[in-house]
Motif scaffolding. Structure first.
Motif, PDB file in Angstrom:
ATOM      1  N   LEU A   1     -11.075  -4.493 -23.938  1.00  0.00           N
ATOM      2  CA  LEU A   1     -10.126  -3.730 -22.922  1.00  0.00           C
ATOM      3  C   LEU A   1     -10.987  -3.774 -21.619  1.00  0.00           C
ATOM      4  O   LEU A   1     -10.571  -4.042 -20.592  1.00  0.00           O
ATOM      5  CB  LEU A   1      -9.826  -2.476 -23.193  1.00  0.00           C
ATOM      6  CG  LEU A   1      -9.141  -1.436 -22.197  1.00  0.00           C
ATOM      7  CD1 LEU A   1      -7.739  -2.016 -21.936  1.00  0.00           C
ATOM      8  CD2 LEU A   1      -8.851  -0.139 -22.553  1.00  0.00           C
ATOM      9  N   ALA A   2     -12.467  -3.351 -21.834  1.00  0.00           N
ATOM     10  CA  ALA A   2     -13.153  -3.313 -20.674  1.00  0.00           C
ATOM     11  C   ALA A   2     -13.474  -4.525 -20.129  1.00  0.00           C
ATOM     12  O   ALA A   2     -13.289  -4.665 -18.868  1.00  0.00           O
ATOM     13  CB  ALA A   2     -14.536  -2.903 -21.280  1.00  0.00           C
ATOM     14  N   LYS A   3     -13.845  -5.644 -20.906  1.00  0.00           N
ATOM     15  CA  LYS A   3     -13.855  -6.839 -20.450  1.00  0.00           C
ATOM     16  C   LYS A   3     -12.746  -7.470 -19.466  1.00  0.00           C
ATOM     17  O   LYS A   3     -12.720  -8.020 -18.524  1.00  0.00           O
ATOM     18  CB  LYS A   3     -14.173  -8.247 -21.706  1.00  0.00           C
ATOM     19  CG  LYS A   3     -15.475  -7.928 -22.381  1.00  0.00           C
ATOM     20  CD  LYS A   3     -15.607  -8.487 -23.601  1.00  0.00           C
ATOM     21  CE  LYS A   3     -15.611 -10.030 -23.335  1.00  0.00           C
ATOM     22  NZ  LYS A   3     -15.791 -10.847 -24.610  1.00  0.00           N
ATOM     23  N   SER A   4     -11.417  -7.345 -20.349  1.00  0.00           N
ATOM     24  CA  SER A   4     -10.088  -7.810 -19.558  1.00  0.00           C
ATOM     25  C   SER A   4      -9.949  -6.937 -18.148  1.00  0.00           C
ATOM     26  O   SER A   4      -9.731  -7.714 -17.316  1.00  0.00           O
ATOM     27  CB  SER A   4      -9.168  -7.420 -20.391  1.00  0.00           C
ATOM     28  OG  SER A   4      -9.160  -8.311 -21.458  1.00  0.00           O
ATOM     29  N   ILE A   5     -10.156  -5.697 -18.130  1.00  0.00           N
ATOM     30  CA  ILE A   5     -10.109  -5.001 -16.915  1.00  0.00           C
ATOM     31  C   ILE A   5     -10.989  -5.498 -15.869  1.00  0.00           C
ATOM     32  O   ILE A   5     -11.081  -5.581 -14.740  1.00  0.00           O
ATOM     33  CB  ILE A   5     -10.250  -3.504 -17.132  1.00  0.00           C
ATOM     34  CG1 ILE A   5      -9.133  -2.972 -17.949  1.00  0.00           C
ATOM     35  CG2 ILE A   5     -10.341  -2.965 -15.809  1.00  0.00           C
ATOM     36  CD1 ILE A   5      -9.384  -1.605 -18.232  1.00  0.00           C
ATOM     37  N   CYS A   6     -12.359  -5.737 -16.323  1.00  0.00           N
ATOM     38  CA  CYS A   6     -13.441  -6.142 -15.237  1.00  0.00           C
ATOM     39  C   CYS A   6     -13.151  -7.421 -14.709  1.00  0.00           C
ATOM     40  O   CYS A   6     -12.962  -7.651 -13.377  1.00  0.00           O
ATOM     41  CB  CYS A   6     -14.725  -6.381 -16.028  1.00  0.00           C
ATOM     42  SG  CYS A   6     -16.181  -6.853 -15.108  1.00  0.00           S
ATOM     43  N   LEU A   7     -12.667  -8.378 -15.578  1.00  0.00           N
ATOM     44  CA  LEU A   7     -12.257  -9.719 -15.227  1.00  0.00           C
ATOM     45  C   LEU A   7     -10.988  -9.879 -14.294  1.00  0.00           C
ATOM     46  O   LEU A   7     -10.669 -10.565 -13.360  1.00  0.00           O
ATOM     47  CB  LEU A   7     -12.197 -10.696 -16.391  1.00  0.00           C
ATOM     48  CG  LEU A   7     -13.365 -10.854 -17.074  1.00  0.00           C
ATOM     49  CD1 LEU A   7     -12.958 -11.957 -18.510  1.00  0.00           C
ATOM     50  CD2 LEU A   7     -14.409 -11.656 -15.967  1.00  0.00           C
ATOM     51  N   SER A   8      -9.840  -8.932 -14.586  1.00  0.00           N
ATOM     52  CA  SER A   8      -9.024  -8.483 -13.824  1.00  0.00           C
ATOM     53  C   SER A   8      -9.101  -8.245 -12.365  1.00  0.00           C
ATOM     54  O   SER A   8      -8.424  -8.577 -11.532  1.00  0.00           O
ATOM     55  CB  SER A   8      -7.788  -7.580 -14.653  1.00  0.00           C
ATOM     56  OG  SER A   8      -7.507  -8.098 -15.875  1.00  0.00           O
ATOM     57  N   CYS A   9      -9.968  -7.308 -12.367  1.00  0.00           N
ATOM     58  CA  CYS A   9     -10.384  -6.841 -10.957  1.00  0.00           C
ATOM     59  C   CYS A   9     -10.935  -7.882 -10.169  1.00  0.00           C
ATOM     60  O   CYS A   9     -10.550  -8.044  -8.971  1.00  0.00           O
ATOM     61  CB  CYS A   9     -11.583  -5.678 -11.141  1.00  0.00           C
ATOM     62  SG  CYS A   9     -10.978  -4.169 -11.907  1.00  0.00           S
ATOM     63  N   GLY A  10     -11.747  -8.969 -10.652  1.00  0.00           N
ATOM     64  CA  GLY A  10     -12.171 -10.325 -10.010  1.00  0.00           C
ATOM     65  C   GLY A  10     -10.922 -10.969  -9.287  1.00  0.00           C
ATOM     66  O   GLY A  10     -10.675 -11.516  -8.538  1.00  0.00           O
ATOM     67  N   VAL A  11      -9.962 -11.136 -10.402  1.00  0.00           N
ATOM     68  CA  VAL A  11      -8.871 -12.028 -10.196  1.00  0.00           C
ATOM     69  C   VAL A  11      -7.880 -11.535  -9.044  1.00  0.00           C
ATOM     70  O   VAL A  11      -7.140 -11.912  -8.285  1.00  0.00           O
ATOM     71  CB  VAL A  11      -8.023 -12.389 -11.402  1.00  0.00           C
ATOM     72  CG1 VAL A  11      -6.656 -13.339 -10.791  1.00  0.00           C
ATOM     73  CG2 VAL A  11      -8.901 -13.077 -12.518  1.00  0.00           C
ATOM     74  N   ILE A  12      -7.689  -9.862  -9.293  1.00  0.00           N
ATOM     75  CA  ILE A  12      -6.895  -9.184  -8.162  1.00  0.00           C
ATOM     76  C   ILE A  12      -7.516  -9.519  -7.059  1.00  0.00           C
ATOM     77  O   ILE A  12      -6.790  -9.501  -5.928  1.00  0.00           O
ATOM     78  CB  ILE A  12      -6.796  -7.781  -8.970  1.00  0.00           C
ATOM     79  CG1 ILE A  12      -5.678  -7.594  -9.927  1.00  0.00           C
ATOM     80  CG2 ILE A  12      -6.220  -6.598  -7.698  1.00  0.00           C
ATOM     81  CD1 ILE A  12      -6.092  -6.244 -10.810  1.00  0.00           C
ATOM     82  N   GLN A  13      -8.909  -9.081  -6.868  1.00  0.00           N
ATOM     83  CA  GLN A  13      -9.502  -9.026  -5.514  1.00  0.00           C
ATOM     84  C   GLN A  13      -8.962 -10.435  -5.069  1.00  0.00           C
ATOM     85  O   GLN A  13      -8.855 -10.583  -3.627  1.00  0.00           O
ATOM     86  CB  GLN A  13     -10.981  -9.127  -5.697  1.00  0.00           C
ATOM     87  CG  GLN A  13     -11.579  -9.066  -4.448  1.00  0.00           C
ATOM     88  CD  GLN A  13     -13.204  -8.931  -4.513  1.00  0.00           C
ATOM     89  OE1 GLN A  13     -13.834  -9.918  -4.364  1.00  0.00           O
ATOM     90  NE2 GLN A  13     -13.546  -7.841  -5.177  1.00  0.00           N
ATOM     91  N   VAL A  14      -9.334 -11.674  -5.692  1.00  0.00           N
ATOM     92  CA  VAL A  14      -8.935 -12.814  -4.882  1.00  0.00           C
ATOM     93  C   VAL A  14      -7.674 -13.046  -4.607  1.00  0.00           C
ATOM     94  O   VAL A  14      -7.131 -13.446  -3.591  1.00  0.00           O
ATOM     95  CB  VAL A  14      -9.089 -14.111  -6.219  1.00  0.00           C
ATOM     96  CG1 VAL A  14      -8.659 -15.427  -5.639  1.00  0.00           C
ATOM     97  CG2 VAL A  14     -10.412 -14.027  -6.622  1.00  0.00           C
ATOM     98  N   THR A  15      -6.508 -12.423  -5.580  1.00  0.00           N
ATOM     99  CA  THR A  15      -5.139 -12.631  -5.034  1.00  0.00           C
ATOM    100  C   THR A  15      -4.757 -11.836  -3.816  1.00  0.00           C
ATOM    101  O   THR A  15      -4.044 -12.311  -2.752  1.00  0.00           O
ATOM    102  CB  THR A  15      -4.201 -12.208  -6.084  1.00  0.00           C
ATOM    103  OG1 THR A  15      -4.536 -10.948  -6.534  1.00  0.00           O
ATOM    104  CG2 THR A  15      -4.194 -13.173  -7.218  1.00  0.00           C
ATOM    105  N   ILE A  16      -5.441 -10.557  -3.705  1.00  0.00           N
ATOM    106  CA  ILE A  16      -5.179  -9.571  -2.551  1.00  0.00           C
ATOM    107  C   ILE A  16      -5.854 -10.326  -1.316  1.00  0.00           C
ATOM    108  O   ILE A  16      -5.219 -10.354  -0.267  1.00  0.00           O
ATOM    109  CB  ILE A  16      -5.616  -8.225  -2.581  1.00  0.00           C
ATOM    110  CG1 ILE A  16      -5.113  -7.670  -3.775  1.00  0.00           C
ATOM    111  CG2 ILE A  16      -5.528  -7.457  -1.641  1.00  0.00           C
ATOM    112  CD1 ILE A  16      -5.537  -6.281  -4.222  1.00  0.00           C
ATOM    113  N   LYS A  17      -7.087 -10.815  -1.488  1.00  0.00           N
ATOM    114  CA  LYS A  17      -7.771 -11.596  -0.206  1.00  0.00           C
ATOM    115  C   LYS A  17      -7.199 -12.625   0.248  1.00  0.00           C
ATOM    116  O   LYS A  17      -7.186 -13.105   1.431  1.00  0.00           O
ATOM    117  CB  LYS A  17      -9.060 -11.776  -0.580  1.00  0.00           C
ATOM    118  CG  LYS A  17     -10.316 -10.341  -0.819  1.00  0.00           C
ATOM    119  CD  LYS A  17     -11.419 -10.599  -0.852  1.00  0.00           C
ATOM    120  CE  LYS A  17     -12.555  -9.683  -0.711  1.00  0.00           C
ATOM    121  NZ  LYS A  17     -13.850  -9.822  -0.979  1.00  0.00           N
ATOM    122  N   MET A  18      -6.525 -13.433  -0.699  1.00  0.00           N
ATOM    123  CA  MET A  18      -5.871 -14.696  -0.349  1.00  0.00           C
ATOM    124  C   MET A  18      -4.466 -14.357   0.571  1.00  0.00           C
ATOM    125  O   MET A  18      -4.241 -15.179   1.678  1.00  0.00           O
ATOM    126  CB  MET A  18      -5.531 -15.741  -1.535  1.00  0.00           C
ATOM    127  CG  MET A  18      -6.634 -16.111  -2.192  1.00  0.00           C
ATOM    128  SD  MET A  18      -6.185 -17.217  -3.190  1.00  0.00           S
ATOM    129  CE  MET A  18      -5.235 -18.623  -2.459  1.00  0.00           C
TER     130      MET A  18
END
Length: 377
Positions: free
Chosen positions: A74-91
């Motif tokens: 769960l912690a790994k998935s949330i951490c990596l999801s934050c990175g992908v969410i950041q990319v999608t929002i910034k794009m």
């Protein structure tokens, strides 16, 4: 004999390096003078890159739900999801503000190309002072994603992430496609971190222009020269205002996703995990912790440089000029007393090194809280 050629990093090359660092997410807009076919190609690349990130974000969110009873995954998935969410929002922000960013970057590149020798000295000094910091950060960001991508080589897992798909991924060619896709999005996450470097280059450029203006103001002798300085000051302030208006959503995204990533990433360090996993997330958390600094440092520099105009105007020989000239100097001094800062009402009072220090202190407090909770449990 061996000839070692040392390439000098000029302002134009520094801009090119920054442009390349965010190429995987199409965050740097094209020149307004390009052909229509290249505009269509750029848009197609943007939609393709955005679609790629979404295709990993959805399985990662599904993984958070499926493994909600497994704190490690769960912690790994949330951490990596934050990175992908950041990319999608910034794009998306860069896409919405495409025209504004296009104008800002184009003006900067044009100014650097047309700069005279005196201007080049100032610009080159900024490049020489900060090229090591931002170059190292960019390479470190891509090292962070590479360490996660290479995880399956050292760990008993098929893919870099624990994303949960609604179909079987155990056989080729699906297995190979999923691995390549996750690897590509991982590199996109690194490019998302590097967007803060592209913000930094705009802020440093603005500070350099203010420094050039400060030198002109200090040496003014006539009212005509003062009028030219006031006109240039207004132009630079409008440029800075446009930067602040378009970058604050990116800064807010960095603050929120970084904070979440640090908290959940720390769980992978303090819990019982293979040493390779701990090293991976130490690299990831260190990269996330530095990300806000990449914006806070030039923002702090710009804040002080905008206030410096006030002191340089006072140090000029205004007292030898006419009454009209003295009044104009007073107005410039009064206007420069309010520094140019990136702020978000109710959230970010002013982006600066002081704010970053507080952010880092809070992140460390969260890390210690997580460590104690795991130790107690």
């Amino acid at each position: 004999t061996t000839t070692i050629i040392t390439m000098k990093i000029t302002p134009s090359r520094a801009i090119l390096f920054t442009k390349i660092s965010v190429a995987l997410i199409c965050a740097w807009p094209q020149s307004p003078k390009i052909t229509k076919s290249r505009v269509i190609l750029f848009r197609a690349c943007w939609y393709t890159c955005y679609f790629c990130s979404i295709l990993l974000l959805l399985p990662l969110l599904n993984s958070i739900y499926e493994y909600r009873d497994n704190p490690v995954i769960l912690a790994k998935s949330i951490c990596l999801s934050c990175g992908v969410i950041q990319v999608t929002i910034k794009m998306m922000v860069c896409r919405i503000q495409y025209t504004s960013f296009q104008m800002l970057y184009y003006d900067m590149e044009t100014f650097c190309k047309q700069a005279d020798d005196k201007t080049n000295i100032i610009l080159q000094r900024y490049v020489d002072n900060y090229k090591s910091i931002y170059g190292a950060f960019t390479l470190w960001c891509y090292l962070a994603s590479t360490s996660v991508i290479c995880g399956p080589l050292f760990l008993p897992q098929q893919f870099p992430t624990d994303a949960k798909y609604p179909f079987s991924v155990a056989h080729h060619p699906i297995k190979s496609i999923i691995f390549l896709h996750q690897s590509f999005v991982g590199l996109q996450a690194s490019a998302g971190l590097c967007i803060d470097c592209s913000i930094a280059i705009l802020l440093f450029y603005s500070a350099a222009r203010l420094e050039l203006l400060a030198q002109k103001i200090r040496n003014i002798k006539t009212e005509c020269e003062l009028d030219a300085c006031i006109k240039l000051h207004d132009e630079i302030l409008r440029y800075i205002s446009k930067i602040i208006n378009v970058v604050w959503p990116l800064v807010l995204t960095t603050i929120t996703t970084t904070a979440m990533g640090v908290v959940f990433g720390s769980l992978n360090i303090v819990t019982e995990q293979p040493i390779v996993v701990k090293i991976q997330y130490i690299i990831v958390i260190f990269s996330a912790s530095l990300e806000l600094f990449m914006c806070a440092f030039p923002a702090d520099n710009l804040m002080h440089m905008s206030s410096k105009i006030c002191f340089e105007a006072y140090e000029s020989k205004w007292y030898q000029g006419s009454v009209s000239m003295q009044k104009k100097i007073y107005q410039m001094i009064f206007r420069s007393q309010k520094p140019e800062v990136i702020r978000i009402n109710g959230i970010l009072p002013a982006l600066s090194l002081r704010y970053y220090a507080g952010f880092l202190y809070t992140s460390c407090s969260y890390f210690n809280a997580v460590r104690l909770m795991v130790k107690i449990s």
